[in-house]
Design a protein around this motif. Structure first.
Motif, PDB file in Angstrom:
ATOM      1  N   PRO A  16      45.554  39.562  36.572  1.00 39.01           N
ATOM      2  CA  PRO A  16      45.849  38.154  36.833  1.00 39.01           C
ATOM      3  C   PRO A  16      44.878  37.560  37.848  1.00 39.01           C
ATOM      4  N   PRO A  17      44.812  36.213  37.909  1.00 36.06           N
ATOM      5  CA  PRO A  17      43.963  35.595  38.923  1.00 36.06           C
ATOM      6  C   PRO A  17      44.397  36.093  40.309  1.00 36.06           C
ATOM      7  N   GLY A  18      43.433  36.343  41.163  1.00 38.67           N
ATOM      8  CA  GLY A  18      43.766  36.764  42.528  1.00 38.67           C
ATOM      9  C   GLY A  18      44.062  38.244  42.667  1.00 38.67           C
ATOM     10  N   GLY A  20      41.985  40.620  42.603  1.00 36.99           N
ATOM     11  CA  GLY A  20      40.905  41.303  43.320  1.00 36.99           C
ATOM     12  C   GLY A  20      39.803  41.803  42.399  1.00 36.99           C
ATOM     13  N   LYS A  21      39.711  41.238  41.185  1.00 35.72           N
ATOM     14  CA  LYS A  21      38.715  41.707  40.217  1.00 35.72           C
ATOM     15  C   LYS A  21      37.300  41.637  40.776  1.00 35.72           C
ATOM     16  N   GLY A  22      36.950  40.508  41.396  1.00 37.12           N
ATOM     17  CA  GLY A  22      35.573  40.326  41.890  1.00 37.12           C
ATOM     18  C   GLY A  22      35.224  41.343  42.961  1.00 37.12           C
ATOM     19  N   GLY A  59      35.899  20.612  34.383  1.00 36.27           N
ATOM     20  CA  GLY A  59      37.221  20.004  34.236  1.00 36.27           C
ATOM     21  C   GLY A  59      38.271  21.040  33.860  1.00 36.27           C
ATOM     22  N   LEU A  60      37.873  21.965  32.960  1.00 34.36           N
ATOM     23  CA  LEU A  60      38.820  22.989  32.499  1.00 34.36           C
ATOM     24  C   LEU A  60      39.191  23.923  33.647  1.00 34.36           C
ATOM     25  N   ILE A  61      38.195  24.346  34.416  1.00 33.38           N
ATOM     26  CA  ILE A  61      38.453  25.255  35.546  1.00 33.38           C
ATOM     27  C   ILE A  61      39.354  24.562  36.570  1.00 33.38           C
ATOM     28  N   LEU A  66      41.406  27.728  30.164  1.00 35.64           N
ATOM     29  CA  LEU A  66      40.292  28.565  29.749  1.00 35.64           C
ATOM     30  C   LEU A  66      39.134  27.723  29.213  1.00 35.64           C
ATOM     31  N   VAL A  67      37.931  28.190  29.471  1.00 38.79           N
ATOM     32  CA  VAL A  67      36.720  27.611  28.875  1.00 38.79           C
ATOM     33  C   VAL A  67      36.652  28.179  27.448  1.00 38.79           C
ATOM     34  N   PRO A  68      36.176  27.380  26.449  1.00 39.20           N
ATOM     35  CA  PRO A  68      36.182  27.864  25.061  1.00 39.20           C
ATOM     36  C   PRO A  68      35.433  29.191  24.878  1.00 39.20           C
TER      37      PRO A  68
END
Ligand code: ADP
Length: 198
Positions: A16-18, A20-22, A59-61, A66-68
């Protein structure tokens, strides 16, 4: 000599977002000499450059959407093509849909390579919200506001989470607990990788 397929370690870091993937992807990349590709970072670069992709993505972010697929797949395709040969990739935040996963298989198959393992970072919703609100103070990412965070979590549950099934069905799926420290998560990942890649 080993072919790229035999030698390469190609990892999808999921969660999920947050989660810690990065942070964790950077640690794994350094440890295993992998190329780290983050679609979130690439899209933010495109926004900074003011490119067509950046204008479409911004705009999507900002709305937690999601971006296409075709946009992110083309971006990843270009990035993968720039690294021939290489010891492998760690994909961070990609794929997020089954369409992206199938496209990634195609990109890798073209270079006689394949995904080794998807590793899903598991952390409670309360903790990911806490982390993103903290990151907002440090990094100032415009999509780390409470309303956009809520929408990103909804998008994760409705559109992204099921992508794991694509890898589960192939026996290429593992989970690690990402709620302690980045180094603890790294050690769990290295342990998982030692079972699939010597
Ligand atoms: P997080 O995982 O915390 O959401 P990212 O930096 O990975 O952060 O992604 C930020 C945003 O970029 C996402 O909310 C989404 O709008 C867009 N994005 C990133 N990767 C993808 C992808 N693979 N497919 C579609 N959109 C993406």
């Amino acid at each position: 000599m080993k072919t790229e397929q035999q030698a390469a370690l190609n990892i999808v870091l999921f969660g999920p977002p947050g989660a810690g993937k990065g942070t964790v992807a950077k640690l794994v990349a350094a440890q295993k000499q992998l190329i780290h590709l983050s679609t979130g970072d690439m899209l933010r670069q495109e926004i900074e450059l003011g490119s067509d992709i950046g204008r479409e993505a911004a705009g999507l972010i900002a709305q937690g959407q999601l971006v296409p697929d075709e946009v992110v797949v083309a971006m990843v395709g270009n990035a993968v093509a720039r690294h021939i040969p290489c010891p492998g990739f760690i994909f961070d935040g990609f794929p997020r849909t089954t369409g992206q996963a199938a496209a990634l298989d195609g990109l890798l198959a073209a270079r006689h390579a394949a995904i080794t393992l998807m590793i899903a970072l598991e952390v409670s919703e309360q903790e990911i919200i806490r982390r993103m609100l903290h990151r907002a103070e440090v990094e100032g990412r415009p999509d780390d506001t409470i309303d956009v965070i809520r929408q990103r979590i909804i998008t994760y549950h409705e559109k992204i989470k099921s992508t794991a099934d694509y890898y589960r069905a192939q026996g290429k799926y593992a989970t690690v607990n990402s709620s302690i420290t980045p180094d603890n998560t790294l050690q769990q990942i290295l342990k998982q990788l030692s079972t699939v890649n010597g």
